[in-house]
Design an enzyme around this catalytic site. Sequence first.
Site, PDB file in Angstrom:
ATOM      1  N   GLU A  28       0.824  -1.219   0.000  1.00 17.20           N
ATOM      2  CA  GLU A  28       0.000   0.000   0.000  1.00 17.20           C
ATOM      3  C   GLU A  28       0.856   1.267   0.000  1.00 17.20           C
ATOM      4  O   GLU A  28       0.488   2.267  -0.620  1.00 17.20           O
ATOM      5  CB  GLU A  28      -0.959  -0.001   1.195  1.00 17.20           C
ATOM      6  CG  GLU A  28      -2.229  -0.814   0.971  1.00 17.20           C
ATOM      7  CD  GLU A  28      -2.003  -2.319   0.922  1.00 17.20           C
ATOM      8  OE1 GLU A  28      -1.000  -2.795   1.505  1.00 17.20           O
ATOM      9  OE2 GLU A  28      -2.807  -3.031   0.302  1.00 17.20           O
TER      10      GLU A  28
ATOM     11  N   HIS B  66     -12.317  -5.718   7.436  1.00 16.75           N
ATOM     12  CA  HIS B  66     -13.028  -5.446   6.174  1.00 16.75           C
ATOM     13  C   HIS B  66     -14.285  -4.627   6.413  1.00 16.75           C
ATOM     14  O   HIS B  66     -15.211  -4.678   5.617  1.00 16.75           O
ATOM     15  CB  HIS B  66     -13.426  -6.762   5.489  1.00 16.75           C
ATOM     16  CG  HIS B  66     -12.289  -7.691   5.232  1.00 16.75           C
ATOM     17  ND1 HIS B  66     -11.772  -8.518   6.193  1.00 16.75           N
ATOM     18  CD2 HIS B  66     -11.550  -7.910   4.124  1.00 16.75           C
ATOM     19  CE1 HIS B  66     -10.770  -9.221   5.692  1.00 16.75           C
ATOM     20  NE2 HIS B  66     -10.612  -8.869   4.441  1.00 16.75           N
TER      21      HIS B  66
END
Lengths: 324, 356
Positions: A60, A129
């Site tokens: 990321e 999530h």
Amino acid sequence: MAEVTLIKAINDALATEMARDPSVCVLGEDIGRGGGVFRATEGLSRRFGPERVIDTPLNEVGIVGMAIGMAMNGLRPVAEIEFSDFIYPAFDQIVSEMAKMRYRSAGQFTAAVVLRAPAGGGIRGGHYHSQSPEAYYIHTAGLVVAMPSTPADAKGLLSSAIRGEDPVIFLEPKALYRTVKGEVPEGEYLVPLGVGRIVRPGSDVTLVTWGGMVPVAEKAAADAATEGVDVEIIDPRTLWPLDIAMIEASVKRTGRAVVLHEAPRTCGFGAEISALIQERCFLHLKAPVARVTGFDTPFPFALEPSYLPDPERTLRAIRASMDF
Amino acid sequence: MTDAGILSVLRPDGTADPLLDPGLPDPELLSLYRHMVLLRAIDEKAVALQRSGRIAFFAPSTGQEACSIGAGHAVREGDWIFPAYRDHGVGLMRGYPLASLIGQLFGHTTDATRGRQMPNHWCDRSIRLVSVSSPVATQLTHAVGAAYAAKVRGERVAVLATFGDGGTSTGDFHAAMNFTGVFRLPVVFFCENNRYAISHPVERQTASRTLSEKAAGYGLPGVRVDGNDVLAVRKVVGDAMERARAGEGGTLIEALTYRLGPHSTSDDPTVYRSEAEVAGWREKDPIRRFAAFLKGRGLLEDPAAEEAGAKEIVRAAVEVAEGAPPVPLSSMFEDVYAEIPWHLAEQRDSLLSGTG
């Protein structure tokens, strides 16, 4: 106009903007042949080629940092982070580099990156999530934060974000990706950043909410209507800079305000909206501003239905405001 | 760390190795020297300005002039520079105006970045010298993105990213090296191994024998160079930049040098390294070493006069920058976004009207 899902509208926005402007590129993990974990980029690699639809290594920091450099050198990168919960390794790149490049260089360099990330709960995704991180980015000077709740807004806001000159955190309510359908204009379509939407006009209470909570608010408002309470729902669409004028006008008319969001309560965006309403509408208020939010716990897996605000909790807050 | 396999051009007798000499014309050689002298004059003046409370901070590059000036000379028009905060010399060499460089230290109106950052955080879009960040190595992934953009446009340019030995410990370094290898991008990673990351010796940054060997793990060539030898740095960085421009991908260069001064004006290096160690490196002073070479070539007569001239140039620039008007208060709210949004307009107006 075609009736499509929210995820399809995002795919449409990406394809439309890439066709319009060759400097628009998308990058991220599994986005090329894989089409992204939610299929937001499906078909783009075949149509625009792997140089503009860039499958990156799994990192990321690399994705965000690379996007910053691409933007500094004339491209318009739209980076996908698979889940907003996975952004944190790149947090420094977002808040200290991307958000501040314009300021620290006095406008010599800018990093107009669009960072797309599925956010929020409701998909039984557990802690990693399901988080709603908008407050971190709203708190960061230099970032625009947007979150659509309809397919049309998803297309229009994302297209505006891609064309804009500021870095945008584009949070997508993943619970709505395939559960919400709506008509989306074909071809180029823009919804301006910074302008809210009146989801449902009403005269008794102003209910401010966004993203995955909009359908919850709509259900609560329908239930309230059966009790004779007329709720006005406002979806800011762009969370920051906020359309405070729309909220202020509504609250001054209704005299009551409820803020509804999934994120934890303390220092959540609802706190800021409450303060703004208090500062601007104090003499018009007939009741304290109420908040309906997630709890100040990590996001729970098994107890997700109780953690997430539902129409019932929302209705209780509406009633409390009415009965104050 | 062993010092084996280090490329040098300047030999102990003051001559250049003819096989490795980059063969620069005489005026260029003299320019390298003068920039090194100017860089040291800036350092000395800036540290004195901080000590007397006239500027807030400074991170000197004394001892590392051959790195900055040699690498900076290898940068061509169109190339990008993503520097670390100790590498003002790279920008200087590339044409960053001294007035802007000194102006940035004061943060007044001659600072092109409008007093937004502490000293040592300069940038200049016109020469693609990118804004410096304080956390180390965050610029490396930006270099990757800029290189990617250049590559897809088919431009024959290279991107130079500079950083220190401490930077190699970061996740950003790993990400940038890995992406550069995977995408075969024209990025030259120029690591100035000056042996210390503030107080931590390089042995506390890595257990690998060298920093350059890390390149192998990313599919990039790694090179070690004598960082106190301006001609060696110029040769190695020049070759890597040429490779990059030719589409042959990135390189990791480890330049072995030494920071003779403190990490910054907030640092006391006597607590973590010995006077004997510093004295040993003073003997390897890159400016004196290059002066000996230039004298041997008949290009330099009076180093003392060169130093005096540089000091005078810096003194005059300081006088201008220090006397410049302060940045206007309202500028605090500008450049946060492309256009000033309502909340910043309100905050600005309340500050200016004294009601905030």
